[in-house]
Design a protein around this motif. Structure first.
Motif, PDB file in Angstrom:
ATOM      1  N   GLU A   2       3.585 -44.157 -52.209  1.00  0.00           N
ATOM      2  CA  GLU A   2       2.233 -43.856 -51.743  1.00  0.00           C
ATOM      3  C   GLU A   2       2.205 -43.245 -50.352  1.00  0.00           C
ATOM      4  O   GLU A   2       1.163 -43.143 -49.746  1.00  0.00           O
ATOM      5  N   ARG A   3       3.382 -42.846 -49.838  1.00  0.00           N
ATOM      6  CA  ARG A   3       3.387 -42.191 -48.535  1.00  0.00           C
ATOM      7  C   ARG A   3       2.752 -40.805 -48.647  1.00  0.00           C
ATOM      8  O   ARG A   3       3.005 -40.072 -49.597  1.00  0.00           O
ATOM      9  N   TYR A   4       1.932 -40.445 -47.647  1.00  0.00           N
ATOM     10  CA  TYR A   4       1.303 -39.129 -47.642  1.00  0.00           C
ATOM     11  C   TYR A   4       2.111 -38.147 -46.808  1.00  0.00           C
ATOM     12  O   TYR A   4       2.645 -38.502 -45.761  1.00  0.00           O
ATOM     13  N   TYR A   5       2.168 -36.918 -47.285  1.00  0.00           N
ATOM     14  CA  TYR A   5       2.810 -35.838 -46.529  1.00  0.00           C
ATOM     15  C   TYR A   5       1.751 -34.817 -46.147  1.00  0.00           C
ATOM     16  O   TYR A   5       0.997 -34.363 -47.006  1.00  0.00           O
ATOM     17  N   GLY A  36       6.124 -39.074 -52.483  1.00  0.00           N
ATOM     18  CA  GLY A  36       4.822 -39.400 -51.924  1.00  0.00           C
ATOM     19  C   GLY A  36       3.744 -38.543 -52.550  1.00  0.00           C
ATOM     20  O   GLY A  36       3.926 -38.042 -53.667  1.00  0.00           O
ATOM     21  N   THR A  60      12.693 -42.964 -42.100  1.00  0.00           N
ATOM     22  CA  THR A  60      11.878 -44.164 -42.258  1.00  0.00           C
ATOM     23  C   THR A  60      12.509 -45.354 -41.530  1.00  0.00           C
ATOM     24  O   THR A  60      11.826 -46.135 -40.864  1.00  0.00           O
TER      25      THR A  60
END
Ligand SMILES: [Zn+2]
Length: 141
Positions: A2-5, A36, A60
């Motif tokens: 769910e990481r946004y770029y 992501g 990270t």
């Protein structure tokens, strides 16, 4: 994941190019994994399995370490007085990363690289865990 770029090109935002190096996946043999989402469309975005995914893991890790240091989390516990506890957490996080990579990796060289990383961090996690356990048991007695 769910990481946004952010600040992606159209190709990156549509999952057609690596969010790290920009390599295009269309008509190419580059192996990719989802890393992501594009914040505008929630579409899945991708990175090359090698070397870009490993770069994301390292990045990270670095961010987590800086945040821990900034927040003084390594100093909060007696166990973590020399940063050993923080290093253990880092090893465990790397193992979570390798688990994700192992689940999707198909080519042999990448698999070997990830397995090596897993072996190294599993071993140091074991040594650190035993050291911290012994330290905490000594503290009780
Ligand atoms: Zn890439």
């Amino acid at each position: 994941m769910e990481r946004y770029y952010w600040n992606l090109s159209l190709a990156q935002a549509q999952g057609d190019a690596c969010v790290m190096c920009g390599s295009e996946y269309r008509d190419s043999a580059i192996k990719r994994i989802p890393v992501g989402r594009d914040p505008a469309t929630e579409a899945e975005v991708y990175a090359c399995v090698t070397p870009c995914a490993a770069e994301i893991v390292a990045e990270t890790d670095r961010m987590a370490r800086e945040l821990r240091e900034a927040a003084g989390l390594d100093d909060d516990t007696d166990l973590g007085r020399d940063g050993e506890f923080g290093h253990l957490l880092r090893d465990l996080r790397v193992l979570v990363g390798t688990e994700a990579l192992l689940a999707v990796t198909q080519d042999v060289p990448t698999l070997q690289f990830v397995l090596q990383m897993t072996a190294v961090h599993a071993e140091t996690a074991m040594i650190r865990s035993r050291k911290l356990l012994a330290r905490s048991q000594a503290g009780e007695g």
